[in-house]
Design an enzyme around this catalytic site. Structure first.
Site, PDB file in Angstrom:
ATOM      1  N   LYS A 150       0.828  -1.206   0.000  1.00 34.22           N
ATOM      2  CA  LYS A 150       0.000   0.000   0.000  1.00 34.22           C
ATOM      3  C   LYS A 150       0.859   1.251   0.000  1.00 34.22           C
ATOM      4  O   LYS A 150       0.631   2.176  -0.775  1.00 34.22           O
ATOM      5  CB  LYS A 150      -0.941  -0.005   1.204  1.00 34.22           C
ATOM      6  CG  LYS A 150      -1.875   1.204   1.253  1.00 34.22           C
ATOM      7  CD  LYS A 150      -2.755   1.212   2.492  1.00 34.22           C
ATOM      8  CE  LYS A 150      -3.847   0.185   2.404  1.00 34.22           C
ATOM      9  NZ  LYS A 150      -4.832   0.322   3.520  1.00 34.22           N
ATOM     10  N   GLU A 154      10.136  -5.740   3.945  1.00 29.78           N
ATOM     11  CA  GLU A 154      10.321  -7.047   3.310  1.00 29.78           C
ATOM     12  C   GLU A 154       9.979  -6.984   1.825  1.00 29.78           C
ATOM     13  O   GLU A 154      10.718  -7.481   0.966  1.00 29.78           O
ATOM     14  CB  GLU A 154       9.455  -8.105   4.004  1.00 29.78           C
ATOM     15  CG  GLU A 154       9.804  -8.364   5.451  1.00 29.78           C
ATOM     16  CD  GLU A 154       8.999  -7.524   6.423  1.00 29.78           C
ATOM     17  OE1 GLU A 154       8.935  -7.888   7.603  1.00 29.78           O
ATOM     18  OE2 GLU A 154       8.419  -6.488   5.986  1.00 29.78           O
ATOM     19  N   GLY A 184      -5.271  -4.852   5.332  1.00 27.62           N
ATOM     20  CA  GLY A 184      -4.423  -5.765   4.577  1.00 27.62           C
ATOM     21  C   GLY A 184      -4.960  -7.177   4.502  1.00 27.62           C
ATOM     22  O   GLY A 184      -4.983  -7.794   3.437  1.00 27.62           O
ATOM     23  N   ARG A 185      -5.416  -7.718   5.636  1.00 26.09           N
ATOM     24  CA  ARG A 185      -5.876  -9.107   5.638  1.00 26.09           C
ATOM     25  C   ARG A 185      -7.289  -9.252   5.076  1.00 26.09           C
ATOM     26  O   ARG A 185      -7.815 -10.358   5.000  1.00 26.09           O
ATOM     27  CB  ARG A 185      -5.779  -9.691   7.041  1.00 26.09           C
ATOM     28  CG  ARG A 185      -6.490  -8.914   8.116  1.00 26.09           C
ATOM     29  CD  ARG A 185      -6.101  -9.421   9.508  1.00 26.09           C
ATOM     30  NE  ARG A 185      -6.591  -8.576  10.579  1.00 26.09           N
ATOM     31  CZ  ARG A 185      -6.013  -7.452  11.004  1.00 26.09           C
ATOM     32  NH1 ARG A 185      -4.906  -7.021  10.403  1.00 26.09           N
ATOM     33  NH2 ARG A 185      -6.517  -6.748  12.004  1.00 26.09           N
ATOM     34  N   GLU A 225      -4.387 -12.123  13.936  1.00 25.36           N
ATOM     35  CA  GLU A 225      -3.990 -10.729  13.814  1.00 25.36           C
ATOM     36  C   GLU A 225      -5.168  -9.814  14.106  1.00 25.36           C
ATOM     37  O   GLU A 225      -4.997  -8.692  14.593  1.00 25.36           O
ATOM     38  CB  GLU A 225      -3.426 -10.437  12.416  1.00 25.36           C
ATOM     39  CG  GLU A 225      -2.723  -9.089  12.317  1.00 25.36           C
ATOM     40  CD  GLU A 225      -1.931  -8.920  11.027  1.00 25.36           C
ATOM     41  OE1 GLU A 225      -0.720  -9.216  11.046  1.00 25.36           O
ATOM     42  OE2 GLU A 225      -2.521  -8.503  10.016  1.00 25.36           O
ATOM     43  N   HIS A 262      -2.564 -38.566  10.054  1.00 28.81           N
ATOM     44  CA  HIS A 262      -1.335 -39.311  10.320  1.00 28.81           C
ATOM     45  C   HIS A 262      -0.301 -38.442  11.036  1.00 28.81           C
ATOM     46  O   HIS A 262       0.888 -38.773  11.051  1.00 28.81           O
ATOM     47  CB  HIS A 262      -0.771 -39.853   9.005  1.00 28.81           C
ATOM     48  CG  HIS A 262      -1.668 -40.847   8.352  1.00 28.81           C
ATOM     49  ND1 HIS A 262      -1.552 -42.200   8.546  1.00 28.81           N
ATOM     50  CD2 HIS A 262      -2.741 -40.674   7.529  1.00 28.81           C
ATOM     51  CE1 HIS A 262      -2.495 -42.834   7.855  1.00 28.81           C
ATOM     52  NE2 HIS A 262      -3.223 -41.928   7.241  1.00 28.81           N
ATOM     53  N   LYS A 308       9.228  -4.948  14.372  1.00 26.81           N
ATOM     54  CA  LYS A 308       9.735  -4.313  13.154  1.00 26.81           C
ATOM     55  C   LYS A 308      10.608  -3.112  13.496  1.00 26.81           C
ATOM     56  O   LYS A 308      11.654  -2.873  12.871  1.00 26.81           O
ATOM     57  CB  LYS A 308       8.558  -3.889  12.275  1.00 26.81           C
ATOM     58  CG  LYS A 308       7.813  -5.050  11.649  1.00 26.81           C
ATOM     59  CD  LYS A 308       6.461  -4.655  11.103  1.00 26.81           C
ATOM     60  CE  LYS A 308       6.538  -3.649   9.998  1.00 26.81           C
ATOM     61  NZ  LYS A 308       5.202  -3.357   9.418  1.00 26.81           N
TER      62      LYS A 308
END
Length: 546
Positions: A203, A209, A264-265, A350, A381, A509
């Site tokens: 954005k 990152e 964002g999510r 979050e 399993h 961060k």
């Protein structure tokens, strides 16, 4: 909140309900499955295998009303600034509004701007898919590399994997999020720069990152046949920062924006979903939006007692707040949904992993459980041992499509059988007498038999929901995601927390930025002995020292 009438009533109900077994409820309620299941937006939810009866469900409905779920829902859809810590509206539902209805923020209809971005996305997507958009050497695009992180990665990556059966035969999607260079290097080693399109999703165009990976991808492109002029043919942006996008070399005609009322999510419905649209086509992307819109309308229109997101949310509140369940396992019986648990980890943890109320006071009840899982039958399993015989109560959401996208005979029948069997096994368990009979029939007796009995007893009475999807189509996946989005929102209202900020990601961060400068020799800092020692060892490694 624990002192409110509805919470107190549920506390008393929990004591009286005790350890009532679900099998007993089914025995006394022959219509339990019919009553405790419903359809919405093409999905079918069976919530009959839960440790609760009609009275308890009614009390959960009372709690939802007491906490103002209906009013909060209206505030969100009405564009009010319910993200109070950032003073923002929360209107991702507008991104998938398929009707002519206006949706407003601060008195302004946002739908014209939403439709304009969708139209630009549609034109771009079809140009790439039809081969009109070509790279610097005149060749068609074969690989799309999405560079983002968090909501700019998890949502599109999950949906693209889920809809692989609808993918364009020429295009392969890649997702790079981790600042670990191995992630990007592994992708760059498999693609041809002349036929690769990079989508940089940030954005602000400042996310460390994302921009580190984007800068490395740009350098790789220039070092392997690309030119500065060709960047405009191979890089596009999903961002709102036109200045930084232009500085990167991306043509602003190929910058697709979104708005501060899109978290964002919750952003895969926006231009952040560009990789999805490239993979399945714009008609497929619109079908994804339609499925989500169908669930939106159900969430708005259905009464609380017959409202799928509300039911899932309130059952989660029941287990977290009254039964001591600290986690929820998500078990999608579809390999295509392998990334769904990771996506839901961000969506739920979050959003609701908070310990203060909207007013800033400490919460008085447990909030979000840990979300975890893997696809069935793989999980059977691995961690299903814990679900069946572990010491913790762990509710499970089983998710399975009724129709397969492949033509391999027998596979889907076995998949469905396993999914249904696991939900039944968790509920019914196996008592000591059943184990003795089973072992006796195998020839064991006496001390040898009795020594094995406690190891093969399954306590049962372990709850689950089962969600049936008609198929793994864009519309079904859209409805599924929207279902969980609204579930998370309802739970945030019950717990009185802001589901739409994420301040918890900031501290690490900030500290990482300072330590990064120290590792580069650009600064010195004071730390605790552990951090200082680790920094020294890392600096030695970076400098090539033993």
């Amino acid at each position: 909140m624990k002192t409110t009438a509805a919470w107190q009533a549920l506390t008393e109900y929990r004591l009286s309900f005790g350890d009532t077994r679900m099998c007993e409820l089914f025995a006394t309620e022959p219509d339990r499955f019919e009553r405790l299941s419903l359809r919405a937006a093409g999905l079918f939810l069976d919530y009959s295998k839960n440790r609760i009866d009609d009275r308890g469900l009614g009390l959960l409905g009372n709690l939802a009303r007491e906490r103002g779920v209906e009013q909060a829902r209206a505030a969100m859809f009405g564009g009010q600034r319910i993200n109070t810590t950032e003073n923002r509206a929360v209107l991702h539902v507008a991104l998938r509004n398929r009707g002519e209805q206006a949706m407003e923020v601060d008195g302004q209809d946002v739908m014209p701007a939403v439709r304009e971005v969708l139209a630009r996305m549609g034109s771009f997507v079809e140009a790439v898919r039809e081969g009109a958009w070509r790279g610097y050497a005149g060749e068609t695009i074969t690989d799309v590399v999405n560079i983002g992180i968090g909501g700019s990665d998890l949502g599109p990556a999950m949906v693209c994997q889920a809809l692989q059966g609808c993918a364009h035969p020429r295009l392969t999607m890649h997702f790079v999020s981790n600042i670990d260079g191995d992630h990007l290097a592994g992708v760059l080693g498999r693609v041809d720069p002349a036929r690769t399109l990079f989508v940089i999703a940030s954005k602000t165009f400042t996310t460390i990152e994302t921009m580190t990976n984007a800068a490395s991808a740009r350098s790789w492109f220039l070092a392997n046949g690309g030119s500065e002029a060709a960047i405009a043919r191979h890089f596009v942006a999903v961002s709102t920062n036109a200045e930084r996008v232009a500085d990167f070399g991306i043509d602003l005609a190929n910058m697709f924006g979104f708005w501060d009322w899109v978290g964002g999510r919750y952003s895969l419905w926006s231009a952040v979903g560009l990789p999805i649209a490239l993979q399945v086509g714009f008609a497929g992307f619109e079908a994804l939006l339609q499925g989500a819109h169908d669930m939106d309308r159900h969430f708005v229109d259905a009464p609380l007692e017959a409202n799928m997101p509300v039911i899932l949310a309130m059952l989660g509140v029941w287990y977290r707040g009254f039964c001591g369940a600290g986690s929820l396992s998500v078990a999608p019986y579809a390999q295509a949904l392998a990334r769904l648990p990771a996506y839901l980890q961000q969506l739920e943890m979050e959003s609701n992993g908070k310990s203060v109320t909207c007013s800033g006071a400490p919460v008085t009840t447990p909030t979000c459980p840990v979300i975890w899982g893997e696809p069935g039958t793989n999980g059977q399993h691995a961690f299903f041992q814990l679900l069946h015989q572990g010491t913790d109560l762990i509710p499970v959401d089983f998710i399975v499509p009724l129709r397969a996208g492949h033509g391999l005979p027998g596979h889907h029948r076995l998949l469905l059988a396993n999914c249904i069997a696991q939900s039944k096994a968790l509920m019914v368990g196996k008592c000591a007498d059943e184990v003795r009979a089973e072992l006796g029939a195998s020839g064991l007796s006496g001390e040898a038999l009795e020594a094995l009995v406690p190891h093969r007893v399954f306590p049962g009475n372990r709850p689950s929901n089962t969600l049936l999807l008609p198929d793994l189509s864009p519309r079904s996946i859209g409805a599924l995601i929207a279902l969980y989005e609204h579930k998370v929102f309802v739970q945030s209202v019950i717990w009185d927390i802001n589901a739409f900020d994420q301040w918890g990601v900031e501290l690490g961060k900030q500290i990482a930025s300072r330590i990064g400068a120290e590792l580069a020799g650009e600064a010195e800092g004071q730390h605790d002995a552990s951090s200082q020692g680790l920094i020294a060892l890392a600096r030695q490694a970076l400098n090539g020292q033993d």
